[in-house]
Design a protein around this motif. Structure first.
Motif, PDB file in Angstrom:
ATOM      1  N   ALA B  91     -24.783 -39.106  32.209  1.00 36.04           N
ATOM      2  CA  ALA B  91     -24.047 -38.349  32.892  1.00 36.04           C
ATOM      3  C   ALA B  91     -24.289 -39.268  34.531  1.00 36.04           C
ATOM      4  N   GLU B  92     -23.007 -39.293  34.985  1.00 35.62           N
ATOM      5  CA  GLU B  92     -23.050 -39.499  36.528  1.00 35.62           C
ATOM      6  C   GLU B  92     -22.798 -38.549  37.552  1.00 35.62           C
ATOM      7  N   ARG B  93     -23.347 -38.234  38.647  1.00 35.19           N
ATOM      8  CA  ARG B  93     -22.959 -37.290  39.440  1.00 35.19           C
ATOM      9  C   ARG B  93     -22.335 -37.798  40.607  1.00 35.19           C
ATOM     10  N   SER B  96     -19.871 -33.245  43.861  1.00 39.32           N
ATOM     11  CA  SER B  96     -20.280 -32.259  43.078  1.00 39.32           C
ATOM     12  C   SER B  96     -19.579 -32.119  41.460  1.00 39.32           C
ATOM     13  N   ALA B  97     -19.074 -33.496  41.061  1.00 34.44           N
ATOM     14  CA  ALA B  97     -18.647 -33.373  39.907  1.00 34.44           C
ATOM     15  C   ALA B  97     -19.644 -34.260  39.141  1.00 34.44           C
ATOM     16  N   VAL B  98     -19.563 -33.855  37.934  1.00 29.63           N
ATOM     17  CA  VAL B  98     -20.377 -34.560  37.002  1.00 29.63           C
ATOM     18  C   VAL B  98     -19.373 -35.252  35.826  1.00 29.63           C
ATOM     19  N   PHE B 100     -19.549 -37.208  32.233  1.00 29.63           N
ATOM     20  CA  PHE B 100     -20.244 -37.437  31.147  1.00 29.63           C
ATOM     21  C   PHE B 100     -19.622 -38.743  30.180  1.00 29.63           C
ATOM     22  N   GLU B 288     -28.393 -39.907  41.057  1.00 28.84           N
ATOM     23  CA  GLU B 288     -26.719 -39.861  40.432  1.00 28.84           C
ATOM     24  C   GLU B 288     -26.748 -39.955  39.039  1.00 28.84           C
ATOM     25  N   HIS B 289     -27.775 -40.423  38.453  1.00 27.44           N
ATOM     26  CA  HIS B 289     -27.277 -40.940  37.338  1.00 27.44           C
ATOM     27  C   HIS B 289     -28.474 -40.400  36.157  1.00 27.44           C
ATOM     28  N   ALA B 290     -27.882 -39.760  35.016  1.00 27.85           N
ATOM     29  CA  ALA B 290     -28.951 -39.408  34.245  1.00 27.85           C
ATOM     30  C   ALA B 290     -28.731 -39.827  32.801  1.00 27.85           C
TER      31      ALA B 290
ATOM     32  N   ALA C   2     -17.901 -31.267  30.487  1.00 31.82           N
ATOM     33  CA  ALA C   2     -17.982 -30.619  31.890  1.00 31.82           C
ATOM     34  C   ALA C   2     -17.554 -29.198  32.244  1.00 31.82           C
ATOM     35  N   GLN C  23     -13.697 -27.994  32.299  1.00 31.76           N
ATOM     36  CA  GLN C  23     -12.778 -28.645  33.066  1.00 31.76           C
ATOM     37  C   GLN C  23     -11.584 -29.398  32.433  1.00 31.76           C
ATOM     38  N   TYR C  42     -26.023 -27.824  29.724  1.00 34.78           N
ATOM     39  CA  TYR C  42     -26.930 -28.824  30.323  1.00 34.78           C
ATOM     40  C   TYR C  42     -26.823 -28.859  31.919  1.00 34.78           C
ATOM     41  N   PHE C  44     -27.497 -31.131  35.164  1.00 32.62           N
ATOM     42  CA  PHE C  44     -27.605 -32.519  35.541  1.00 32.62           C
ATOM     43  C   PHE C  44     -29.121 -32.649  35.730  1.00 32.62           C
ATOM     44  N   GLY C  45     -29.860 -33.895  35.318  1.00 24.81           N
ATOM     45  CA  GLY C  45     -30.962 -34.491  35.515  1.00 24.81           C
ATOM     46  C   GLY C  45     -32.272 -33.383  35.063  1.00 24.81           C
ATOM     47  N   GLY C  83     -18.689 -23.853  41.637  1.00 23.49           N
ATOM     48  CA  GLY C  83     -18.081 -25.105  42.220  1.00 23.49           C
ATOM     49  C   GLY C  83     -19.111 -26.100  41.780  1.00 23.49           C
ATOM     50  N   ASP C  84     -20.321 -25.858  41.209  1.00 24.22           N
ATOM     51  CA  ASP C  84     -21.196 -26.723  40.423  1.00 24.22           C
ATOM     52  C   ASP C  84     -20.845 -26.902  38.913  1.00 24.22           C
ATOM     53  N   VAL C  85     -21.072 -28.010  38.479  1.00 24.09           N
ATOM     54  CA  VAL C  85     -20.658 -28.565  37.269  1.00 24.09           C
ATOM     55  C   VAL C  85     -22.063 -28.703  36.445  1.00 24.09           C
TER      56      VAL C  85
ATOM     57  N   HIS D 156     -35.792 -33.627  40.599  1.00 25.67           N
ATOM     58  CA  HIS D 156     -34.672 -33.031  40.055  1.00 25.67           C
ATOM     59  C   HIS D 156     -35.435 -31.682  39.664  1.00 25.67           C
TER      60      HIS D 156
END
Ligand SMILES: Cc1cc2nc3c(=O)[nH]c(=O)nc-3n(C[C@H](O)[C@H](O)[C@H](O)COP(=O)(O)OP(=O)(O)OC[C@H]3O[C@@H](n4cnc5c(N)ncnc54)[C@H](O)[C@@H]3O)c2cc1C
Ligand code: SF4
Ligand code: SF4
Ligand code: SF4
Lengths: 438, 368, 270, 262
Positions: B91-93, B96-98, B100, B288-290, C2, C23, C42, C44-45, C83-85, D156
């Motif tokens: 996943a890349e952030r 605010s978008a992610v 996959f 930014e990367h997971a 997402a 989305q 999920y 993120f991170g 707004g968070d994903v 995180h």
């Protein structure tokens, strides 16, 4: 005419914890005290009753910066006790491993610990803001060194592969190949390092020293040789304890060492500068060439220039590592058979910061009955104080802030490792320095 | 049936490589026969055999030049089809978008397994059930499996911890291979009787020097395999086993075995059918990367059954019981067969030599 | 996949409901679920956890997840803002027998702090109140402080033909409801075992005694449904973590009919 | 992630060899990136600049063996939002904890002329024996990938993934051959906490337990197996008395064999 006190409660960018106190009265240095206050960890005691085979793993825990040195001194001392001599590719691998440790330790010290002093930064991290590429080069050098130690030792800190008699597992020729590639880059980077540090501003500070290091008939010394000095010392390691006297000082957790027969209060100097001065002729041509082009002759008596010497030794370590890899053929067995017997053995090897002495008395069952360890930093401690006294005396005009920085830099000339120096010393109650800044 | 003489066997590897396969097979390393890439037949354990006991494995020299004169070692083929660690997705952030990123399966490696045993083919079939035959399909496994070429070998001897006969999983490869070899060393001759198991196997065989097998040769091969079947070092009574275990969840024997069990997980790691995994979140300093990484897991760990507040199976007893009953009982309900193929790895590679056949027997002898 | 947090609602301290919308439009159109099913959500991170879908299946565009912050992932999910994903995989697992329950009395038994799975069933019934008979909701807690959804229970209580029974193990002075384990309430309430279908979730000890009582009352084993929880990594039957005897909670469950698991139900550390 | 002010990282040293904090400088590829994400506020080994606390994340190396240090760790705790101990010294007292339980006078007078000076050094204890610890990272030394995991997990807001199962699981995942089964070499892997990636078995030697006990160590059963490999009680005592000698499971097991010798 002023009175001044320089007080550094917690020395930074050294390995371990120490403090410095200097008092001046009427522009005369009265007292110089380098306190090494890492709590003692009592290694000599806890080695008693352990199996000889455990010594390399246990003593390596004295110092995370130079664990290989501890492992090397331990195995050589024990092998001398048992009358075992490791030769051929196994010996070469040990040298190779040591090259890795020198390169790692020197890259760490040159780039991350010492260079910021010359360029006026608080840390290499700050330095990276202006000199990112340079710091990255230093980190990559360190990484290459760690890759070498990791391949031979299993991991960079407290390697697991060293044993009395050899190794647990030896690499194949194939496995070493990719390292050679990286070491060629490292050698160039080390040459670049020499050029970089040679241009640093150095204070005028030529001193007369008694330099002490190993000397080997053919090689720049790592694991073997006689102990020599520029003032006529030339002994077998077995005579070490008759020659080196260790004394307690009331303010430090590390013993001070001096040589028997020298004047009371006389210090001696171990480490890269000592090795260089006593073994210039044993450096590889490339390393000699690098030294010359950096403006060094075969002797160097300004400790501030030790950063150049360290860089020259980095060139040598790469060169030597490449030579060893090129000539390597995997040995038939990873370790020689070792039979314990009742005996005593001592050995000295050249840790990155100077000679490291180990002696073990072992019983017929292979259990250690007695152990003695003399690390380089405790040998240098008196020398550091002597340097500081002279230096401060010469520069009384400097502001306190400037003088403090210079003193720190002068201490770092020796790359002191306090964890080593205090590994067995008496604790002084109430000497704990304050290191919290809240 | 065809016959390949020993010297021609390398042609098989060449032919496989020509077709883009990466041959992997048994080879000697660090005192055991493991599975790794094979360049020529010289990489195989020529003239080696193994001796196994509960908790003990020793390599020994044979007095001949057999290529397959041993049983199974600590590795199993799941290492290649269901690797010990594999990235599932990233996943890349971006603000605010992610975003996959799933893994591409089109570049899945093309393995050729050399020397897979009957029990191992059965084990693969069991993992196929898990990963391919349910409502969901494991795409990575699927593509590796699809690309696979199998050269099976019928066992010429049984190990001391083997019990495939009890589990009806050997010693003869009956299905699920492209080619199956029986190695014969007799009367100064060294050859392989080859059975074709697929069209691709037959096609490949045509690229290798071979000749039709004579009756005596196939008979010899059959005799060898039959002899192996009589040599089993262990047996396990399977009749009524599932019910037996279902009825003995509280048998005191579980406490006995728990006193010895190290909960180290070795048995599950070496088992060719064990499939459990965990997933770890791997992040870097950029923030930014997971990545999500799947790793072999074991029902012997505390985390395996952790739900908020504690582990469901805190006691070693419950964990050993879960493992054994899953293998031998609940597997039947889940996948229609036993989960054990009788390869004996868990017996040999248990550091304290716990033997599931003994555990089963103890429960049977005194259970409900 | 997402999904965006389009709304966030606080239910109780440490409990939030996130309304998510996938989305990708195409995926959104295909997404269908039934009450009782769950998504793998999920952050993120941090990681991925199973969470029930509590919104109504008529509007699968918006997916409500009520999350109690207990550990790392759930805490972080509860800290998300509009707004968070997040990532969403699903829906997974079995569902409540809400079709079968039509025209019958429904008994809901819950306990402890987390009862999201049955909330999905209750919400569903509430939206189609006439299609079902009497609705009896039993909820057991340790102390009155654990009663997290006072408002909700009040609203349900107000619905036609619906009763809410609360019970606390250790009441305080202001507690007006029953005292003791929730199962003791069964004795006081008249249930018609022949007409009833039971849906249950909560701590396993509570469910064990509830099942025992209900069986004693004559409710058939195949009319009792439970939602179980096990550790879960993949939710598709590959990772093995959620095994419960021969079941995989992720695919055979989480909603399981009692008669299918009765054999394993009383075994400790299964 | 919202770009709030960079969290402050502090590194503290107590009785130790420096190796664990060196692991941070050994993250050559990540070090500069790390300084982009956190403010290195107190890390004497690397910088003379010291930023005042409080600190968001404190990494503590070393054990407590003096009254001054016992006091200092309490101050560090007060200044730290999260306190993570790194390495066997900090999590179990380290090799220097071998003195624990011994008649310390006797132990030190072997070497020291003035044992009175060191009467305060009777024990070397883990940090958690003195203050609350938020997370313990095992190893002698710690593994640098695990250290990075601890730091990124902290950034995180998740729990670090440093599994507490056996070394054996890592041994098998990496495909190493079990030295105990295949060679009869005694190995502590089955009772040792994972994290190193099964280094020793991969180098053909038995694990010597430098990551300390795993989650449910069955040391008694392993000892019994070692005895079958002709390992004596004496040797067992030493095996369990190394870098994690004071960790409960190892301490208890070594004491058991001490008693058996007697
Ligand atoms: C089918 C199903 C539906 C669920 N529905 C909801 C819901 O609607 N709302 C809600 O708040 N919670 C629900 N849970 C529980 C929720 O999944 C856990 O609370 C959550 O996994 C805890 O993760 P954590 O990282 O916050 O906690 P930690 O305690 O840090 O847990 C660490 C890890 O263990 C695993 N884990 C811990 N507890 C559980 C658990 N109870 N179930 C499964 N895995 C677990 C997860 O992988 C988790 O990441 C459900 C669980 C299941 C199995
Ligand atoms: S049965 Fe043996 S291999 Fe399996 S977990 Fe127990 S001790 Fe380890
Ligand atoms: S070598 Fe040691 S760590 Fe590896 S599997 Fe065997 S017992 Fe476990
Ligand atoms: S195998 Fe054991 S002793 Fe070796 S590095 Fe790992 S934990 Fe330490």
């Amino acid at each position: 005419m002023t009175d001044k006190t320089i007080k550094i409660d917690a020395l930074a960018r050294v390995e371990g914890e120490g403090a410095l106190y200097i008092t001046m009265k009427d522009d005369r240095v009265e007292k110089v005290q380098l306190k090494l206050y890492d709590p003692p960890r009592l290694f000599e005691s806890l080695l008693r009753g352990r199996q000889f085979s455990e010594a390399p793993d246990i003593t390596s825990r004295i110092c995370g910066i130079c664990p290989v040195a501890y492992q090397m001194s331990a195995v050589h001392a024990i092998e001398r006790a048992f009358g075992v001599q490791v030769t051929g590719p196994l010996r070469a691998l040990r040298r190779l491993l040591y090259c890795g440790e020198w390169l790692e330790s020197h890259a760490l010290h040159v780039y991350l610990l010492h260079a910021p002093d010359f360029l006026g930064y608080e840390s290499a991290i700050d330095m990276a803001k202006d000199h990112r590429e340079t710091v990255e080069r230093g980190l990559q050098l360190k990484k290459t060194a760690n890759a070498l130690i990791t391949l031979l030792g299993g991991r960079a800190i407290h390697p697991i592969n060293v044993r009395v008699g050899g190794f647990y597992r030896v690499p194949s020729k194939e496995e070493l190949k990719p390292l050679a590639e990286r070491l060629r880059w490292a050698r160039d980077a080390a040459l670049e390092t020499v050029r970089w540090v040679a241009a640093f501003p150095f204070p005028d500070f030529e001193q007369e020293y008694e330099f002490v290091s190993l000397r080997h008939p053919e090689e720049y010394p790592f694991n073997e040789g006689r102990l020599v000095s520029n003032r006529g010392l030339d002994i077998d390691i077995d005579a070490f304890e008759e020659t080196v006297i260790e004394e307690q000082v009331p303010y430090s957790n590390a013993l001070h060492a001096r040589l028997r027969g020298r004047q009371d209060g006389d210090a001696y100097f171990v480490g890269p500068l000592a090795r260089y001065n006593l073994n210039f002729d044993r450096l590889s041509p490339l390393a000699q060439e690098a030294a010359r082009s950096a403006g060094l002759s075969s002797t160097c008596r300004n400790p501030f220039r030790s950063i150049i010497v360290r860089s020259v030794e980095m060139v040598y370590a790469c060169d030597e590592a490449l030579r060893l890899i090129a000539g390597y053929e995997a040995p038939p067995v990873p370790a020689l058979d070792v039979r314990p017997r009742e005996a005593t053995g001592a050995a000295c090897t050249e840790a990155p910061r100077g000679i490291l002495y180990h002696r073990y008395r072992i019983d017929a069952d292979g259990l250690i009955r007695e152990a003695a360890i003399v690390p380089p930093t405790s040998q240098n401690q008196r020398m550091i104080e002597t340097d500081l006294r002279r230096f401060v005396q010469q520069h009384v005009r400097l502001s306190k802030e400037a003088l403090t920085r210079r003193c720190e830099q002068a201490i770092r000339n020796y790359d002191p490792c306090i964890s080593c120096a205090t590994h067995f010393l008496t604790l002084q109650i109430g000497s704990g320095g304050e290191t919290i800044t809240a | 049936m065809k016959v390949i003489d020993r010297p021609a066997l390398d042609q098989l590897l060449t032919a496989l490589r020509r077709r883009g396969y990466r041959p992997v097979g048994p080879t000697v390393r660090d005192g055991a026969i493991i599975y790794d890439e094979i360049r020529t037949t010289a990489d195989l354990p020529v003239g080696w055999t193994d001796e196994q006991e509960a908790g003990v494995y020793r390599l020994k020299r044979r007095d001949d030049q057999a290529l397959f004169g041993y049983v199974v070692g600590p590795h199993s083929w799941k290492r290649f089809l269901h690797p010990p660690a594999r990235r599932l997705w990233q996943a890349e952030r971006e603000g605010s978008a992610v975003r996959f990123i799933s893994e591409e399966e089109k570049d899945a490696p093309k393995f050729a397994f050399i020397g897979a045993r009957a029990c191992e083919l059965h084990a693969m079939a069991m993992q196929d059930k898990v990963f391919l035959e349910g409502a969901h399909v494991d795409a990575s496994y699927q593509s590796r499996r699809k690309n696979l070429f199998i050269v099976a070998v019928n066992c010429g001897q049984a190990g001391n911890t083997c019990f495939c006969v009890s589990m009806q999983a050997g010693p003869k490869a009956t299905a699920g291979f492209d080619l199956a070899l029986t190695e014969v060393l007799e009367g100064g001759r060294h050859y392989f009787v080859v059975e074709e198991g697929s069209a691709e196997g037959s096609a490949l065989l045509r690229e290798v020097e071979s000749r039709p097998a004579e009756g005596a040769e196939t008979e010899t091969a059959d005799r060898i395999v039959a002899k192996t079947a009589d040599q089993m070092g262990r047996t396990m009574e399977t009749a009524g086993l599932k019910e037996l275990l279902y009825q003995n969840y509280e048998h005191p024997r579980w406490d006995d075995v728990a006193a010895r069990c190290l909960t180290c997980g070795n048995c599950t790691m070496v088992c060719p059918t064990c499939f459990c995994t965990t997933v770890e979140e791997v992040t870097d300093l950029s923030g930014e990367h997971a990545e999500r990484w799947q790793k072999w897991d074991s029902c012997f760990t505390i985390d395996f059954s952790y739900i908020h507040g504690g582990s469901v199976r805190p006691s070693p007893k419950a964990r050993y019981r879960q493992w054994l009953t899953h293998k031998l009982a609940t597997w039947h309900d889940q996948f229609g067969s036993s989960g054990c193929v009788g390869c004996g790895r868990c017996i040999t590679w248990c550091p304290v030599g716990i033997d599931l056949t003994e555990e089963v027997k103890a429960i049977k002898d005194s259970g409900k | 996949m997402a999904a965006e947090v389009v709304e966030k609602r606080r239910e109780a301290p440490q409990i939030w409901t996130l309304r998510l919308r996938l989305q990708d439009q195409a995926l959104r159109r295909r997404f269908q679920f039934r009450p009782g099913q769950f998504n793998m959500v999920y952050d993120f991170g941090v990681g991925e956890v199973p969470i029930s879908i509590v919104s109504d299946p008529v509007d699968p565009d918006l997916l409500d997840h009520t999350i109690r912050a207990v550990g790392a992932v759930s805490h972080r999910l509860c800290e998300l803002d509009r707004g968070d994903v997040v990532g969403v995989r699903g829906p997974y697992g079995s569902w409540w027998p809400l079709d079968e329950a039509r025209g019958r009395d429904v008994v809901i038994v819950t306990g402890g702090l987390g009862c999201a799975p049955v909330v999905a069933a209750i919400n569903y019934i509430m939206m189609r109140r006439e299609a079902y008979g009497e609705l009896n909701i039993f909820h057991g807690i340790k102390t009155p402080r654990d009663l997290l959804y006072r408002e909700r229970f009040r609203a349900w209580q107000a619905a036609p033909n619906t009763n809410v029974y609360l019970s606390a193990d250790r009441p305080d002075r202001r507690w007006k409801h029953a005292v003791g384990v929730v199962t003791s309430l069964f004795r006081e309430v008249r249930l018609d075992p022949a007409r009833s279908i039971v849906m249950m979730c909560g701590p396993e000890v509570m469910m064990r005694s509830a099942v025992r009582e209900l069986l004693d009352k004559g409710v058939a084993a195949d009319r009792i449904y439970l939602s179980l929880e096990r550790n879960m990594k993949c939710a598709v039957g590959f990772c093995g973590h959620c095994q419960y005897g021969p079941m995989f909670i992720c695919k055979d469950g989480p909603v399981l009919r009692y008669d299918r698991i009765s054999r394993w139900f009383d075994i400790r550390e299964l | 992630m919202a770009r709030a002010p960079k969290p402050k990282l502090a590194v503290w040293k107590f009785a130790s060899c420096d190796g664990c904090q060196l692991s941070l400088l050994d993250c050559e590829d990540e070090l500069l990136a790390l300084t982009g994400r956190v403010e290195i506020a107190h890390f004497l080994e690397a910088s003379r600049a010291v930023v005042k606390g409080p600190y968001d994340l404190s990494l503590v190396e070393g054990s407590i063996s003096t009254p001054e240090d016992a006091e200092r760790i309490r101050r560090v705790r007060r200044l730290s939002k999260h306190l993570v101990t790194i390495g066997a010294c900090a999590t179990a007292g380290g090799i220097q904890a071998l003195r624990n339980g011994k008649e310390i006078k006797e132990f030190v007078s072997i070497v020291y002329a003035t044992p009175d000076y060191i009467s305060t050094l009777a024990t070397s204890t883990p940090i958690a024996a003195h203050v609350k610890v938020d997370f313990e990272l095992r190893g002698c030394p710690i593994d640098k990938r695990q250290l990075l995991e601890v730091i990124t997990a902290f950034l995180h807001g998740r729990h670090p993934q440093t599994p507490s199962h056996s070394v054996c699981m890592e041994c098998k995942r990496r495909g190493a051959v079990c030295v105990m089964v295949a060679k009869g070499t005694p190995c502590l892997g089955p009772v040792t906490h994972a994290g190193c990636g099964a280094l020793c078995p991969a180098y053909a030697r038995g694990c010597y337990g430098c990551f300390g006990p795993m989650e449910t160590p069955n040391t008694a059963s392993l000892s019994e197996q070692w005895e079958k490999l002709d390992v004596t009680d004496d040797e067992l005592v030493r095996a369990f008395r190394s870098f994690n000698a004071s960790a409960d499971a190892f301490r208890v097991e070594s004491e058991r064999h001490v008693r058996r010798q007697a």
